[in-house]
Design an enzyme around this catalytic site. Structure first.
Site, PDB file in Angstrom:
ATOM      1  N   GLY A   1       8.908  -5.915   6.554  1.00 28.36           N
ATOM      2  CA  GLY A   1       8.616  -6.883   5.496  1.00 28.36           C
ATOM      3  C   GLY A   1       7.818  -8.038   6.050  1.00 28.36           C
ATOM      4  O   GLY A   1       7.767  -8.234   7.274  1.00 28.36           O
TER       5      GLY A   1
ATOM      6  N   CYS B   1      11.023  -2.647  12.233  1.00 33.57           N
ATOM      7  CA  CYS B   1      10.267  -3.896  12.321  1.00 33.57           C
ATOM      8  C   CYS B   1      11.114  -5.078  11.837  1.00 33.57           C
ATOM      9  O   CYS B   1      12.073  -5.451  12.490  1.00 33.57           O
ATOM     10  CB  CYS B   1       8.944  -3.755  11.567  1.00 33.57           C
ATOM     11  SG  CYS B   1       7.790  -5.070  11.974  1.00 33.57           S
ATOM     12  N   TYR B   2      10.801  -5.652  10.657  1.00 35.08           N
ATOM     13  CA  TYR B   2      11.635  -6.754  10.160  1.00 35.08           C
ATOM     14  C   TYR B   2      13.105  -6.315  10.113  1.00 35.08           C
ATOM     15  O   TYR B   2      14.016  -7.089  10.439  1.00 35.08           O
ATOM     16  CB  TYR B   2      11.175  -7.160   8.749  1.00 35.08           C
ATOM     17  CG  TYR B   2      11.997  -8.278   8.137  1.00 35.08           C
ATOM     18  CD1 TYR B   2      11.689  -9.605   8.387  1.00 35.08           C
ATOM     19  CD2 TYR B   2      13.099  -7.989   7.322  1.00 35.08           C
ATOM     20  CE1 TYR B   2      12.446 -10.638   7.834  1.00 35.08           C
ATOM     21  CE2 TYR B   2      13.860  -9.014   6.768  1.00 35.08           C
ATOM     22  CZ  TYR B   2      13.529 -10.333   7.030  1.00 35.08           C
ATOM     23  OH  TYR B   2      14.284 -11.344   6.483  1.00 35.08           O
TER      24      TYR B   2
ATOM     25  N   HIS C   1       6.342   1.240  13.646  1.00 32.57           N
ATOM     26  CA  HIS C   1       6.487   1.892  12.333  1.00 32.57           C
ATOM     27  C   HIS C   1       6.425   3.408  12.471  1.00 32.57           C
ATOM     28  O   HIS C   1       5.340   3.984  12.487  1.00 32.57           O
ATOM     29  CB  HIS C   1       5.384   1.397  11.384  1.00 32.57           C
ATOM     30  CG  HIS C   1       5.582  -0.025  10.969  1.00 32.57           C
ATOM     31  ND1 HIS C   1       6.348  -0.381   9.885  1.00 32.57           N
ATOM     32  CD2 HIS C   1       5.165  -1.185  11.527  1.00 32.57           C
ATOM     33  CE1 HIS C   1       6.382  -1.699   9.772  1.00 32.57           C
ATOM     34  NE2 HIS C   1       5.672  -2.209  10.765  1.00 32.57           N
TER      35      HIS C   1
ATOM     36  N   GLU D   1       7.012   5.486  10.216  1.00 30.62           N
ATOM     37  CA  GLU D   1       6.675   6.113   8.934  1.00 30.62           C
ATOM     38  C   GLU D   1       5.179   6.308   8.732  1.00 30.62           C
ATOM     39  O   GLU D   1       4.766   7.032   7.835  1.00 30.62           O
ATOM     40  CB  GLU D   1       7.259   5.290   7.775  1.00 30.62           C
ATOM     41  CG  GLU D   1       6.624   3.908   7.526  1.00 30.62           C
ATOM     42  CD  GLU D   1       7.197   2.789   8.405  1.00 30.62           C
ATOM     43  OE1 GLU D   1       7.730   3.110   9.488  1.00 30.62           O
ATOM     44  OE2 GLU D   1       7.083   1.609   8.017  1.00 30.62           O
TER      45      GLU D   1
ATOM     46  N   GLY E   1      -4.395  11.420 -19.915  1.00 29.72           N
ATOM     47  CA  GLY E   1      -5.331  12.493 -19.625  1.00 29.72           C
ATOM     48  C   GLY E   1      -5.341  12.813 -18.143  1.00 29.72           C
ATOM     49  O   GLY E   1      -5.876  13.821 -17.710  1.00 29.72           O
ATOM     50  N   GLY E   2      -4.730  11.967 -17.339  1.00 32.01           N
ATOM     51  CA  GLY E   2      -4.630  12.224 -15.903  1.00 32.01           C
ATOM     52  C   GLY E   2      -3.369  13.013 -15.592  1.00 32.01           C
ATOM     53  O   GLY E   2      -2.517  13.222 -16.458  1.00 32.01           O
ATOM     54  N   VAL E   3      -3.261  13.424 -14.343  1.00 34.44           N
ATOM     55  CA  VAL E   3      -2.129  14.266 -13.957  1.00 34.44           C
ATOM     56  C   VAL E   3      -0.810  13.492 -14.011  1.00 34.44           C
ATOM     57  O   VAL E   3       0.226  14.035 -14.396  1.00 34.44           O
ATOM     58  CB  VAL E   3      -2.383  14.929 -12.571  1.00 34.44           C
ATOM     59  CG1 VAL E   3      -2.639  13.912 -11.506  1.00 34.44           C
ATOM     60  CG2 VAL E   3      -1.241  15.822 -12.158  1.00 34.44           C
ATOM     61  N   ASP E   4      -0.835  12.211 -13.669  1.00 34.93           N
ATOM     62  CA  ASP E   4       0.429  11.466 -13.559  1.00 34.93           C
ATOM     63  C   ASP E   4       1.171  11.377 -14.890  1.00 34.93           C
ATOM     64  O   ASP E   4       2.348  11.708 -14.982  1.00 34.93           O
ATOM     65  CB  ASP E   4       0.186  10.038 -13.058  1.00 34.93           C
ATOM     66  CG  ASP E   4      -0.734  10.007 -11.866  1.00 34.93           C
ATOM     67  OD1 ASP E   4      -0.841  11.041 -11.196  1.00 34.93           O
ATOM     68  OD2 ASP E   4      -1.354   8.964 -11.621  1.00 34.93           O
ATOM     69  N   SER E   5       0.456  10.904 -15.915  1.00 31.01           N
ATOM     70  CA  SER E   5       1.168  10.733 -17.178  1.00 31.01           C
ATOM     71  C   SER E   5       1.521  12.092 -17.762  1.00 31.01           C
ATOM     72  O   SER E   5       2.541  12.234 -18.445  1.00 31.01           O
ATOM     73  CB  SER E   5       0.338   9.901 -18.152  1.00 31.01           C
ATOM     74  OG  SER E   5      -0.902  10.489 -18.354  1.00 31.01           O
TER      75      SER E   5
ATOM     76  N   LYS F   1       0.781  10.871  -5.127  1.00 32.68           N
ATOM     77  CA  LYS F   1       0.050  11.850  -5.932  1.00 32.68           C
ATOM     78  C   LYS F   1       0.325  13.306  -5.522  1.00 32.68           C
ATOM     79  O   LYS F   1       0.536  14.159  -6.373  1.00 32.68           O
ATOM     80  CB  LYS F   1      -1.440  11.538  -5.808  1.00 32.68           C
ATOM     81  CG  LYS F   1      -2.333  12.388  -6.637  1.00 32.68           C
ATOM     82  CD  LYS F   1      -2.217  12.049  -8.088  1.00 32.68           C
ATOM     83  CE  LYS F   1      -3.252  11.092  -8.525  1.00 32.68           C
ATOM     84  NZ  LYS F   1      -3.060  10.541  -9.845  1.00 32.68           N
TER      85      LYS F   1
END
Ligand code: XMP
Length: 512
Positions: free
Chosen positions: A54, A81-82, A168, A170, A223-227, A368
């Site tokens: 953080g 880290c933090y 880090h 990750e 119209g996108g994949v996410d929604s 994504k």
């Protein structure tokens, strides 16, 4: 019920990456606010806890803290880290403001093998990003790794299974980071790895049903994949209690409305409502050139339409969106943690403060590529899953300057040529997004024997893993030449095409 690992969010831009790495190891992971109490955390019975990094400093008053009981629960803790600095401070170690800080690549030497570093070897490359550092470890802890300038790069209490790493693990710049996380999950915390995408669907369906009850939900389909994936997931949870609303805002790519109608009535039928709102959007955008103002107006117009549609279907308490983690990371941290606001944009930044709906955002912790896997698992057609991301404000953020019918028509035609030509190119699968942008400048050209003074189109094509960082694609000159020739010859009002060669950061993917 699956095993659970919890990440407590201290506002790191990387908190979600930690969760993602854990899930990649087959262990379910969720992010919680850092100020959760020990009792509330215990109710969830996590197998292991991770404290994120953080931007704050434990050496400054009022820094984000931890309920100290959490370190006494007998559950393994890994502070990153933090998170490590906080563990050191709470348990009685000492810290100082680093004289020079350490940012970027570093090599750590491992002092004590085993536990976190089982099978990792002597010296490994890691990614550092810190100002403060631990100078004496708390009682019961040993120094388990150091770097040339950071004498305590990792520490551990091997009896209580509490660890801290200054680097880090990750991020991809720590190549063996995933091995370290695996060691933490499987060697230290004895997780079994019982989670996969089918598990995520199960958990999400349960959570959506619990949250929504018998209320109605409207879901904005962009119209996108996410929604689309969000709608499919909510549809699996509550069926016709959800109405998916696809707003034709006049800022869509050519052919978009017909394609969405076909997919969601024939291939993957769900409760769909297509609203023609082209004139409303255009009139609300009249004369507006400032990007943030445009985004806000587009966002507000969507909301007005959602209110109207909600009334039309007899009321709805919830609005569902396909917000992903990268959409919100720059606006605020996933769980309202204390991370810095970098840019107010996307679905999140565009929402009014007094929104009359509660939000349902079942994908907001996913990236994504995870959403694509989820979409396949839900049985959505491949043509939808493989679509390139498309921003909620649509072509509105690709028309610099005023958005009007004339400009939209030019951009749609130019964009269609980009899509057609790039689809033929062998490297198409490696492209994250490719599109045209209409610039607010005109330039002089010559067509036939006539002087022209017409619009400039920029082409942008980027590769990216998650939209957080991106590089411009080295598209072969022949492909660029074909695109340019077609646009200039076939799209009235354009006499020049340029190629955008900027990466993200420092540029963003969209121009506004
Ligand atoms: P930037 O431009 O911030 O975009 O580098 C990162 C990714 O997010 C997409 N994007 C959006 N997606 N609503 C969305 O759903 C938005 O308002 C929005 N703005 C940008 C962008 O296309 C890229 O994939």
């Amino acid at each position: 019920m699956h095993e659970l690992v919890t990440v407590l969010d201290y506002g790191s831009q990387y908190a979600q990456l930690i969760a993602r790495r854990v899930r990649e190891c087959g262990v379910y992971c969720e992010i919680l606010p850092h100020d959760i109490t020990c009792e509330n955390l215990a109710e969830r019975s996590p197998k292991a806890i991770i404290l994120s990094g953080g931007p704050a400093s434990v050496l400054k008053k009022g820094h984000p803290d931890i309920d100290p009981g959490i370190l006494d629960m007998g559950i393994p803790v890994l502070g990153i880290c933090y998170g490590m600095q906080l563990v050191a401070k709470v348990l009685g170690g000492s810290l100082e403001r680093g004289r020079s800080g350490e940012y970027g690549p570093a090599t750590i030497d491992i002092d004590i093998d085993g536990a976190l570093f089982s099978g990792i070897g002597g010296g490994i490359d890691v990614w550092m990003s810190h100002g403060d550092q631990v100078i004496t470890v708390p009682e019961g802890f040993s120094v388990i790794a150091h770097t040339r300038v950071c004498p305590i790069a990792a520490m551990g209490d091997l009896k209580r299974n509490i660890f801290g790493v200054q680097f880090h693990p990750e991020v991809v710049h720590t190549p063996l980071g995933k091995e370290i996380i695996k060691n933490y999950l499987f060697t230290v915390a004895h997780c079994s790895g019982d989670w996969n995408m089918a598990g995520f669907i199960e958990e999400s369906i349960r959570a959506i049903r619990e949250r929504v009850g018998r209320s109605r939900v409207i879901c904005g389909l962009s119209g996108g994949v996410d929604s689309a994936v969000a709608a499919a997931l909510i549809n699996s949870a509550i069926g016709d209690q959800m109405t998916a609303i696809f707003v034709d805002n006049g800022l869509l790519r050519a052919g978009e409305v017909e394609e969405i109608r076909r997919i969601f009535t024939e291939q993957y039928p769900l409760n769909l409502d297509i609203v023609d709102a082209r004139q409303i959007f255009l009139s609300n955008l009249k004369g507006i050139t400032e990007p943030e103002e445009k985004r806000k107006r587009i966002g507000n117009t969507f909301i007005d339409i959602f209110y109207t549609e909600a009334d039309r279907i007899g009321g709805a308490d919830f609005l569902a969106q396909g917000t992903l983690y990268p959409d919100i990371i720059e606006s605020r941290s996933a769980k309202g943690g204390p991370s810095a606001t970098i840019k107010s944009h996307h679905n999140v930044g565009g929402l009014p403060k007094d929104l009359k709906f509660d939000l349902v955002e079942p994908l907001k912790e996913l990236f994504k590529d995870e959403v694509r896997v989820l979409g396949r698992e839900l049985g959505l057609p491949e043509i939808l899953i493989n679509r390139q991301p498309f921003p909620g404000p649509g072509l509105g953020v690709r028309i610099l300057g005023e958005v009007n019918e004339h400009n939209v028509a030019i951009l749609q035609e130019a964009d269609l040529r980009v899509q057609e030509e790039i689809r033929k190119y062998d490297g198409y699968d490696d492209i994250w997004q490719s599109f045209a942008v209409l610039l607010p400048v005109k330039s002089v050209g010559v067509m036939g024997d006539e002087r022209t003074y017409a619009n400039v189109i920029a082409i942008r094509a980027v590769s990216s893993l998650d939209g957080m960082t991106a590089d411009w694609v080295k598209i072969p000159y022949e492909v660029l030449a074909k695109i340019s020739t077609r646009i200039i010859n076939e799209v009235a009002g354009v006499n020049r095409v340029v190629y955008d060669i900027s990466s993200k950061p420092p540029s963003t993917i969209e121009w506004e």
